[in-house]
Design a protein around this motif. Structure first.
Motif, PDB file in Angstrom:
ATOM      1  N   GLU A  73       0.585 -42.209 -71.982  1.00 17.32           N
ATOM      2  CA  GLU A  73       1.796 -42.583 -71.777  1.00 17.32           C
ATOM      3  C   GLU A  73       1.852 -43.436 -70.340  1.00 17.32           C
ATOM      4  N   GLN A  74       0.778 -43.301 -69.504  1.00 18.62           N
ATOM      5  CA  GLN A  74       0.783 -43.568 -68.267  1.00 18.62           C
ATOM      6  C   GLN A  74       1.678 -43.103 -67.421  1.00 18.62           C
ATOM      7  N   ARG A  75       1.708 -41.689 -67.353  1.00 18.88           N
ATOM      8  CA  ARG A  75       2.918 -40.955 -66.618  1.00 18.88           C
ATOM      9  C   ARG A  75       2.035 -40.092 -65.603  1.00 18.88           C
ATOM     10  N   VAL A  76       2.682 -40.189 -64.447  1.00 18.88           N
ATOM     11  CA  VAL A  76       1.939 -39.165 -63.254  1.00 18.88           C
ATOM     12  C   VAL A  76       2.508 -38.024 -63.835  1.00 18.88           C
ATOM     13  N   LEU A  77       1.439 -36.929 -63.763  1.00 21.30           N
ATOM     14  CA  LEU A  77       1.616 -35.631 -63.868  1.00 21.30           C
ATOM     15  C   LEU A  77       1.805 -34.713 -62.760  1.00 21.30           C
ATOM     16  N   LEU A  78       3.024 -34.290 -62.692  1.00 20.38           N
ATOM     17  CA  LEU A  78       3.643 -33.461 -61.406  1.00 20.38           C
ATOM     18  C   LEU A  78       3.420 -31.923 -61.735  1.00 20.38           C
ATOM     19  N   SER A  79       2.883 -31.324 -61.202  1.00 17.18           N
ATOM     20  CA  SER A  79       2.195 -29.816 -61.412  1.00 17.18           C
ATOM     21  C   SER A  79       2.195 -29.075 -60.133  1.00 17.18           C
ATOM     22  N   ARG A  80       2.094 -27.794 -60.216  1.00 12.53           N
ATOM     23  CA  ARG A  80       1.762 -26.831 -59.140  1.00 12.53           C
ATOM     24  C   ARG A  80       0.337 -26.134 -59.471  1.00 12.53           C
ATOM     25  N   LEU A  90      -6.754 -37.226 -66.977  1.00 17.52           N
ATOM     26  CA  LEU A  90      -5.292 -37.579 -66.217  1.00 17.52           C
ATOM     27  C   LEU A  90      -5.257 -38.880 -66.000  1.00 17.52           C
ATOM     28  N   TRP A  91      -4.213 -39.728 -66.230  1.00 14.63           N
ATOM     29  CA  TRP A  91      -4.055 -41.045 -65.906  1.00 14.63           C
ATOM     30  C   TRP A  91      -3.475 -41.100 -64.183  1.00 14.63           C
ATOM     31  N   ALA A  92      -2.886 -39.864 -63.954  1.00 13.40           N
ATOM     32  CA  ALA A  92      -2.235 -39.927 -62.589  1.00 13.40           C
ATOM     33  C   ALA A  92      -1.661 -38.633 -62.322  1.00 13.40           C
ATOM     34  N   GLY A  93      -1.929 -37.966 -61.089  1.00 15.10           N
ATOM     35  CA  GLY A  93      -1.156 -36.616 -60.982  1.00 15.10           C
ATOM     36  C   GLY A  93      -0.815 -36.649 -59.520  1.00 15.10           C
ATOM     37  N   ALA A  94      -0.010 -35.322 -59.440  1.00  9.65           N
ATOM     38  CA  ALA A  94       0.377 -35.102 -57.975  1.00  9.65           C
ATOM     39  C   ALA A  94       0.639 -33.670 -58.049  1.00  9.65           C
ATOM     40  N   TYR A  95       0.222 -32.956 -56.971  1.00 10.96           N
ATOM     41  CA  TYR A  95       0.607 -31.421 -56.617  1.00 10.96           C
ATOM     42  C   TYR A  95       2.179 -31.500 -55.913  1.00 10.96           C
ATOM     43  N   VAL A  96       2.598 -30.518 -56.326  1.00 11.48           N
ATOM     44  CA  VAL A  96       4.079 -30.195 -56.028  1.00 11.48           C
ATOM     45  C   VAL A  96       4.065 -29.173 -55.077  1.00 11.48           C
ATOM     46  N   TYR A  97       4.266 -29.324 -53.870  1.00 16.37           N
ATOM     47  CA  TYR A  97       3.959 -28.387 -52.655  1.00 16.37           C
ATOM     48  C   TYR A  97       4.646 -27.429 -52.353  1.00 16.37           C
ATOM     49  N   SER A  98       5.852 -27.457 -52.816  1.00 18.70           N
ATOM     50  CA  SER A  98       7.020 -26.477 -52.520  1.00 18.70           C
ATOM     51  C   SER A  98       7.470 -25.653 -53.902  1.00 18.70           C
ATOM     52  N   HIS A  99       7.830 -24.396 -53.571  1.00 20.20           N
ATOM     53  CA  HIS A  99       8.589 -23.517 -54.788  1.00 20.20           C
ATOM     54  C   HIS A  99      10.122 -23.998 -55.017  1.00 20.20           C
ATOM     55  N   ARG A 100      10.674 -24.350 -53.942  1.00 13.81           N
ATOM     56  CA  ARG A 100      12.156 -24.988 -53.798  1.00 13.81           C
ATOM     57  C   ARG A 100      12.441 -26.065 -54.452  1.00 13.81           C
ATOM     58  N   PRO A 101      13.360 -26.040 -55.444  1.00 13.33           N
ATOM     59  CA  PRO A 101      13.636 -27.563 -56.232  1.00 13.33           C
ATOM     60  C   PRO A 101      13.998 -28.548 -55.121  1.00 13.33           C
ATOM     61  N   ALA A 102      14.894 -28.325 -54.303  1.00 12.26           N
ATOM     62  CA  ALA A 102      15.284 -29.324 -53.322  1.00 12.26           C
ATOM     63  C   ALA A 102      14.224 -29.932 -52.575  1.00 12.26           C
ATOM     64  N   ASP A 103      13.157 -28.935 -52.056  1.00 11.39           N
ATOM     65  CA  ASP A 103      12.019 -29.471 -51.342  1.00 11.39           C
ATOM     66  C   ASP A 103      11.214 -30.233 -52.128  1.00 11.39           C
ATOM     67  N   GLN A 104      10.867 -29.585 -53.465  1.00  8.62           N
ATOM     68  CA  GLN A 104      10.372 -30.598 -54.580  1.00  8.62           C
ATOM     69  C   GLN A 104      10.654 -31.998 -54.707  1.00  8.62           C
ATOM     70  N   LEU A 105      11.879 -32.206 -54.824  1.00  9.16           N
ATOM     71  CA  LEU A 105      12.599 -33.432 -55.039  1.00  9.16           C
ATOM     72  C   LEU A 105      12.207 -34.456 -53.958  1.00  9.16           C
ATOM     73  N   ARG A 106      12.451 -33.733 -52.821  1.00  7.36           N
ATOM     74  CA  ARG A 106      12.264 -34.809 -51.442  1.00  7.36           C
ATOM     75  C   ARG A 106      10.686 -35.013 -51.664  1.00  7.36           C
ATOM     76  N   ASP A 107      10.014 -34.186 -51.837  1.00  5.59           N
ATOM     77  CA  ASP A 107       8.338 -34.233 -51.848  1.00  5.59           C
ATOM     78  C   ASP A 107       8.205 -35.694 -52.763  1.00  5.59           C
ATOM     79  N   VAL A 108       8.739 -35.482 -53.899  1.00  4.20           N
ATOM     80  CA  VAL A 108       8.342 -36.409 -55.177  1.00  4.20           C
ATOM     81  C   VAL A 108       8.955 -37.857 -54.652  1.00  4.20           C
ATOM     82  N   LEU A 109      10.268 -37.751 -54.241  1.00  7.42           N
ATOM     83  CA  LEU A 109      10.739 -39.143 -53.949  1.00  7.42           C
ATOM     84  C   LEU A 109      10.067 -39.825 -52.514  1.00  7.42           C
TER      85      LEU A 109
END
Length: 246
Positions: free
Chosen positions: A129-136, A146-165
């Motif tokens: 589906e050509q989606r960026v896989l987000l994972s810890r 994988l087509w593309a991926g990114a490590y999610v650096y925080s445990h906290r949802p608010a920080d996770q959102l800022r990280d991805v954006l």
């Protein structure tokens, strides 16, 4: 035959992936003389999804470069914002449910797998589906399919959102996507959805939206103020809306 020795240093953003001895300045690494630079970097703990520019003796190099003895290797982190080929769409693993709902709240296409379907299936869906896989999960991000991926650096949802954006700068279109299933929302007349509403809701609210995929109904209820804070903060810090809220 003696194995070549190279010198390698990592950007501060990558230090959490490597052993403590490699977090200050450069350190020596013995290679087998045949492995690529990408393999060497991954063997030291850093997923290639998190690697930006690679410098060999000060010059940009590809992950396919085979290091030679005495080379100075500098591993930089991914530049932000990180470009993505085509529309910015995500796939999140089973541990990122709250982040999934917040991305959808902002109108971002975010698929989610629950229950866990396994690393191989997740990676395969990312590619199909050509989606960026987000994972810890660092191991998951090292899968070759994988087509593309990114490590999610925080445990906290608010920080996770800022990280991805901040990393991907996806277009924002708040209130246009179903937080439950990722479908799109459309305005709905109260008469069309009244059977799905409790009596109190019918009397207190007049504006509704409904998911075109799962038929879930939305209105600006008791939790709207908190959700609106999330939306307002995202719009303030990461861009303007791509659509008028429903």
């Amino acid at each position: 035959m003696e194995r070549p020795e190279i010198w390698i240093s990592f950007a501060p953003e990558l230090h959490l992936f490597v052993a403590s001895a490699r977090r200050t300045g450069r350190s020596a690494v013995r290679t087998d003389g045949a492995s690529t630079l990408g393999h060497v970097v991954e063997s030291l703990g850093v997923p290639l999804t998190e690697v930006g520019t690679l410098l060999v003796d000060g010059r940009p190099a590809d992950t396919s470069h085979v290091p030679r003895g005495s080379e100075e290797i500098e591993v930089r982190s991914v530049a932000r914002p990180q470009p993505v080929a085509g529309p910015t769409r995500f796939l999140l693993d089973v541990h990122l449910g709250t982040l999934t709902r917040r991305l959808r709240l902002l109108g971002i296409d975010a698929a989610y797998e629950n229950p866990d379907i396994g690393d191989a299936a997740l990676a395969a869906r990312s590619a199909a589906e050509q989606r960026v896989l987000l994972s810890r999960d660092r191991g998951l991000l090292r899968r070759r399919e994988l087509w593309a991926g990114a490590y999610v650096y925080s445990h906290r949802p608010a920080d996770q959102l800022r990280d991805v954006l901040s990393r991907f700068a996806p277009p924002l279109a708040p209130w246009t996507r179903c937080t439950a299933c990722n479908g799109t929302l459309r305005p709905a007349a109260k008469e069309a959805v009244h059977r799905q509403l409790l009596d109190g809701t019918q009397h207190a609210y007049d504006a509704f939206a409904q998911c075109t995929a799962c038929a879930q109904v939305y209105w600006r209820g008791a939790h709207h103020a908190r959700l609106n804070e999330i939306v307002d903060e995202a719009l303030r810090d990461f861009g303007t809306p791509g659509a008028v809220p429903a």
